[in-house]
Design a protein around this motif. Structure first.
Motif, PDB file in Angstrom:
ATOM      1  N   SER A  74       0.840  -1.197   0.000  1.00 33.10           N
ATOM      2  CA  SER A  74       0.000   0.000   0.000  1.00 33.10           C
ATOM      3  C   SER A  74       0.872   1.242   0.000  1.00 33.10           C
ATOM      4  O   SER A  74       2.009   1.220   0.488  1.00 33.10           O
ATOM      5  CB  SER A  74      -0.916   0.034   1.226  1.00 33.10           C
ATOM      6  OG  SER A  74      -1.851  -1.024   1.206  1.00 33.10           O
ATOM      7  N   LYS A  75       0.317   2.316  -0.543  1.00 31.64           N
ATOM      8  CA  LYS A  75       0.965   3.617  -0.483  1.00 31.64           C
ATOM      9  C   LYS A  75      -0.088   4.679  -0.212  1.00 31.64           C
ATOM     10  O   LYS A  75      -1.057   4.807  -0.967  1.00 31.64           O
ATOM     11  CB  LYS A  75       1.702   3.940  -1.787  1.00 31.64           C
ATOM     12  CG  LYS A  75       2.381   5.325  -1.785  1.00 31.64           C
ATOM     13  CD  LYS A  75       3.470   5.426  -0.739  1.00 31.64           C
ATOM     14  CE  LYS A  75       4.143   6.780  -0.755  1.00 31.64           C
ATOM     15  NZ  LYS A  75       5.188   6.880   0.281  1.00 31.64           N
ATOM     16  N   SER A  76       0.113   5.422   0.878  1.00 29.27           N
ATOM     17  CA  SER A  76      -0.809   6.482   1.247  1.00 29.27           C
ATOM     18  C   SER A  76      -0.080   7.815   1.297  1.00 29.27           C
ATOM     19  O   SER A  76       1.101   7.875   1.656  1.00 29.27           O
ATOM     20  CB  SER A  76      -1.443   6.202   2.609  1.00 29.27           C
ATOM     21  OG  SER A  76      -2.170   4.991   2.594  1.00 29.27           O
ATOM     22  N   TYR A  77      -0.794   8.869   0.957  1.00 36.46           N
ATOM     23  CA  TYR A  77      -0.317  10.232   1.128  1.00 36.46           C
ATOM     24  C   TYR A  77      -1.323  10.916   2.058  1.00 36.46           C
ATOM     25  O   TYR A  77      -2.374  11.360   1.605  1.00 36.46           O
ATOM     26  CB  TYR A  77      -0.230  10.956  -0.210  1.00 36.46           C
ATOM     27  CG  TYR A  77       0.701  10.293  -1.197  1.00 36.46           C
ATOM     28  CD1 TYR A  77       2.073  10.548  -1.167  1.00 36.46           C
ATOM     29  CD2 TYR A  77       0.214   9.406  -2.157  1.00 36.46           C
ATOM     30  CE1 TYR A  77       2.939   9.943  -2.071  1.00 36.46           C
ATOM     31  CE2 TYR A  77       1.076   8.804  -3.065  1.00 36.46           C
ATOM     32  CZ  TYR A  77       2.427   9.069  -3.013  1.00 36.46           C
ATOM     33  OH  TYR A  77       3.270   8.465  -3.919  1.00 36.46           O
ATOM     34  N   GLY A  78      -1.019  10.945   3.338  1.00 39.40           N
ATOM     35  CA  GLY A  78      -1.996  11.427   4.299  1.00 39.40           C
ATOM     36  C   GLY A  78      -3.190  10.487   4.317  1.00 39.40           C
ATOM     37  O   GLY A  78      -3.046   9.280   4.514  1.00 39.40           O
ATOM     38  N   HIS A  79      -4.375  11.037   4.070  1.00 41.52           N
ATOM     39  CA  HIS A  79      -5.588  10.210   4.047  1.00 41.52           C
ATOM     40  C   HIS A  79      -5.881   9.645   2.657  1.00 41.52           C
ATOM     41  O   HIS A  79      -6.820   8.849   2.497  1.00 41.52           O
ATOM     42  CB  HIS A  79      -6.789  11.015   4.544  1.00 41.52           C
ATOM     43  CG  HIS A  79      -6.674  11.448   5.981  1.00 41.52           C
ATOM     44  ND1 HIS A  79      -6.649  10.551   7.030  1.00 41.52           N
ATOM     45  CD2 HIS A  79      -6.558  12.675   6.543  1.00 41.52           C
ATOM     46  CE1 HIS A  79      -6.546  11.198   8.178  1.00 41.52           C
ATOM     47  NE2 HIS A  79      -6.468  12.500   7.906  1.00 41.52           N
ATOM     48  N   ALA A  80      -5.114  10.063   1.663  1.00 43.12           N
ATOM     49  CA  ALA A  80      -5.347   9.591   0.293  1.00 43.12           C
ATOM     50  C   ALA A  80      -4.585   8.290   0.041  1.00 43.12           C
ATOM     51  O   ALA A  80      -3.378   8.220   0.262  1.00 43.12           O
ATOM     52  CB  ALA A  80      -4.911  10.660  -0.704  1.00 43.12           C
ATOM     53  N   ILE A  81      -5.301   7.279  -0.404  1.00 43.07           N
ATOM     54  CA  ILE A  81      -4.695   5.972  -0.679  1.00 43.07           C
ATOM     55  C   ILE A  81      -4.432   5.875  -2.182  1.00 43.07           C
ATOM     56  O   ILE A  81      -5.360   5.853  -2.989  1.00 43.07           O
ATOM     57  CB  ILE A  81      -5.600   4.825  -0.221  1.00 43.07           C
ATOM     58  CG1 ILE A  81      -5.851   4.921   1.289  1.00 43.07           C
ATOM     59  CG2 ILE A  81      -4.977   3.477  -0.573  1.00 43.07           C
ATOM     60  CD1 ILE A  81      -6.854   3.913   1.801  1.00 43.07           C
ATOM     61  N   ALA A  82      -3.155   5.822  -2.551  1.00 44.49           N
ATOM     62  CA  ALA A  82      -2.789   5.731  -3.968  1.00 44.49           C
ATOM     63  C   ALA A  82      -2.737   4.288  -4.445  1.00 44.49           C
ATOM     64  O   ALA A  82      -3.106   3.982  -5.584  1.00 44.49           O
ATOM     65  CB  ALA A  82      -1.438   6.403  -4.202  1.00 44.49           C
ATOM     66  N   VAL A  83      -2.237   3.398  -3.585  1.00 42.29           N
ATOM     67  CA  VAL A  83      -2.165   1.966  -3.890  1.00 42.29           C
ATOM     68  C   VAL A  83      -2.692   1.227  -2.674  1.00 42.29           C
ATOM     69  O   VAL A  83      -2.256   1.482  -1.545  1.00 42.29           O
ATOM     70  CB  VAL A  83      -0.724   1.527  -4.227  1.00 42.29           C
ATOM     71  CG1 VAL A  83      -0.657   0.024  -4.448  1.00 42.29           C
ATOM     72  CG2 VAL A  83      -0.217   2.265  -5.467  1.00 42.29           C
ATOM     73  N   ASP A  84      -3.622   0.312  -2.890  1.00 42.87           N
ATOM     74  CA  ASP A  84      -4.382  -0.280  -1.788  1.00 42.87           C
ATOM     75  C   ASP A  84      -4.150  -1.785  -1.686  1.00 42.87           C
ATOM     76  O   ASP A  84      -4.847  -2.587  -2.305  1.00 42.87           O
ATOM     77  CB  ASP A  84      -5.868   0.020  -1.990  1.00 42.87           C
ATOM     78  CG  ASP A  84      -6.720  -0.343  -0.786  1.00 42.87           C
ATOM     79  OD1 ASP A  84      -6.164  -0.761   0.238  1.00 42.87           O
ATOM     80  OD2 ASP A  84      -7.953  -0.206  -0.877  1.00 42.87           O
ATOM     81  N   ALA A  85      -3.114  -2.164  -0.933  1.00 41.35           N
ATOM     82  CA  ALA A  85      -2.855  -3.566  -0.566  1.00 41.35           C
ATOM     83  C   ALA A  85      -2.832  -4.499  -1.776  1.00 41.35           C
ATOM     84  O   ALA A  85      -3.514  -5.523  -1.796  1.00 41.35           O
ATOM     85  CB  ALA A  85      -3.890  -4.042   0.458  1.00 41.35           C
ATOM     86  N   ILE A  86      -2.017  -4.161  -2.775  1.00 42.00           N
ATOM     87  CA  ILE A  86      -1.985  -5.011  -3.973  1.00 42.00           C
ATOM     88  C   ILE A  86      -1.073  -6.211  -3.770  1.00 42.00           C
ATOM     89  O   ILE A  86      -0.050  -6.148  -3.097  1.00 42.00           O
ATOM     90  CB  ILE A  86      -1.559  -4.222  -5.225  1.00 42.00           C
ATOM     91  CG1 ILE A  86      -0.115  -3.708  -5.117  1.00 42.00           C
ATOM     92  CG2 ILE A  86      -2.527  -3.094  -5.522  1.00 42.00           C
ATOM     93  CD1 ILE A  86       0.423  -3.153  -6.437  1.00 42.00           C
ATOM     94  N   ASN A  87      -1.474  -7.325  -4.355  1.00 39.69           N
ATOM     95  CA  ASN A  87      -0.664  -8.536  -4.416  1.00 39.69           C
ATOM     96  C   ASN A  87      -0.443  -8.859  -5.891  1.00 39.69           C
ATOM     97  O   ASN A  87      -1.404  -8.965  -6.657  1.00 39.69           O
ATOM     98  CB  ASN A  87      -1.370  -9.705  -3.725  1.00 39.69           C
ATOM     99  CG  ASN A  87      -1.451  -9.529  -2.233  1.00 39.69           C
ATOM    100  OD1 ASN A  87      -0.450  -9.625  -1.529  1.00 39.69           O
ATOM    101  ND2 ASN A  87      -2.645  -9.252  -1.725  1.00 39.69           N
ATOM    102  N   LEU A  88       0.815  -8.992  -6.275  1.00 42.97           N
ATOM    103  CA  LEU A  88       1.146  -9.203  -7.683  1.00 42.97           C
ATOM    104  C   LEU A  88       2.438  -9.992  -7.779  1.00 42.97           C
ATOM    105  O   LEU A  88       3.412  -9.680  -7.100  1.00 42.97           O
ATOM    106  CB  LEU A  88       1.306  -7.854  -8.390  1.00 42.97           C
ATOM    107  CG  LEU A  88       1.825  -7.864  -9.832  1.00 42.97           C
ATOM    108  CD1 LEU A  88       0.854  -8.582 -10.753  1.00 42.97           C
ATOM    109  CD2 LEU A  88       2.082  -6.444 -10.322  1.00 42.97           C
TER     110      LEU A  88
END
Length: 341
Positions: free
Chosen positions: A21-35
């Motif tokens: 995951s990648k968050s910027y404050g409260h904004a979630i740019a990438v949400d728990a990806i599995n690849l």
């Protein structure tokens, strides 16, 4: 410095994102990806602006740090490593060539920063330029090259570090359509010859379908679907996938939603009845090269299209505003998850 797969004789570039995951404050740019990207795979991260594809690439490169989760390259956890220690190389959209340095010196620049002797680094640069078919241009300045040639210089500069994975951020976006097709073929040829993974970010469906062994379509920070180009195109999982890859009608049948390819529907003049059909009004007509794309608004408020072969269209042309019936074989209707929205 790691060996290339070409010299080591072993495929490299097994990449794993584990609940990243990648968050910027409260904004979630990438949400728990599995690849999981197998070694020596050409993978395209595809999706609209803001879907998380570039952030995912930058986390793999080390230019962004994951908020949570792990990233592995050839079974080594690289999540906390700086970019230079990861075994990846990144090629940016703008190429970022030094205008005052020769082509060979541009390619060799990273080796200069590592203290490699001038003769050795320039010799290696010329080998890289030969790989991308630019050896005769080694002594020119970047301004003396075409856009496509500059891109290949940037590619050689990335490959000189002998990465296990090459990361490409919209690498074809600045090229004209003709050159884009040519460079696309060169990228695929290089990836196969080097036997390393290429991870290529694009918003172009055509680019991803033409290049990728593995297409990863992202939406709102999550992976909407992944698979071969044929799987994603012919068997879209959701309405979003069907609409984004294009050439599909998304049809709400009441109890379920289905996708039907535009080249698998039939179009006839006037209103006719049928279980697998819609009565509609022609709203637009475009020449599509391999036929005519006829746009329609059906009587239930949906938008549809049909690809009509050129001989059939010329034999009985359609006009905007006329009534028509679009139909399909039930066997060509692919059931979608999550409805038509």
């Amino acid at each position: 410095m790691p060996e290339t797969a070409a010299t080591a004789g072993k495929a490299k570039g097994l990449i794993e994102f584990v609940a990243v995951s990648k968050s910027y404050g409260h904004a979630i740019a990438v949400d728990a990806i599995n690849l999981k990207i197998p070694a020596a795979t050409y993978c395209c991260l595809l999706g609209p602006s803001g879907c998380g594809k570039t952030t995912s690439l930058r986390m793999l490169a080390g230019h962004e740090i994951a908020t949570s989760g792990d990233i592995l390259l050839d079974n080594v956890n690289v999540t906390g490593l700086p970019p230079a220690k990861r075994g990846t190389a990144m090629m940016f959209q703008n190429y970022a060539l030094f205008p005052h340095l020769s082509v060979a010196e541009n390619v060799a620049f990273s080796l200069k920063m590592k203290g490699v002797a001038k003769a050795e680094r320039l010799e290696k640069a010329r080998r890289m330029l030969k790989l991308v078919e630019l050896e005769p241009y080694a002594d020119r300045l970047p301004a003396q090259l075409s856009g496509g040639q500059q891109q290949r210089v940037a590619l050689a500069r990335a490959l000189i570090t002998e990465p296990h994975a090459l990361l490409l951020d919209e690498p074809l976006s600045a090229l004209d359509p003709f050159l884009r097709l040519r460079v696309r073929g060169e990228l695929k040829r290089l990836q196969k010859s080097l036997a390393i993974s290429f991870v290529h970010v694009t918003h172009s469906q055509d680019e991803a379908l033409a290049l990728a062994d593995l297409v990863v379509l992202m939406n709102a920070g999550r992976i909407e679907q992944q698979g071969t180009a044929a799987d994603v195109f012919s068997r879209p999982r959701t309405a979003f996938v069907a609409r984004f890859v294009g050439s599909h009608n998304v049809i709400d049948l009441g109890d379920r939603a289905v996708a039907v390819r535009t080249d698998r529907v039939s179009l006839v003049h006037g209103d006719t009845d049928g279980a697998s059909s819609r009565q509609a009004t022609v709203t637009g007509i475009e020449f599509a090269g391999n036929g005519f794309s006829v746009q329609l608004a059906d009587d239930r408020g949906g938008e549809m299209s049909a690809l009509v072969p050129e001989p059939a269209f010329h034999a009985q042309p359609y006009q905007e505003g006329e009534r028509a019936t679009i139909s399909w074989a039930p066997s060509d209707a692919h059931v979608l998850e999550g409805g038509a929205n």
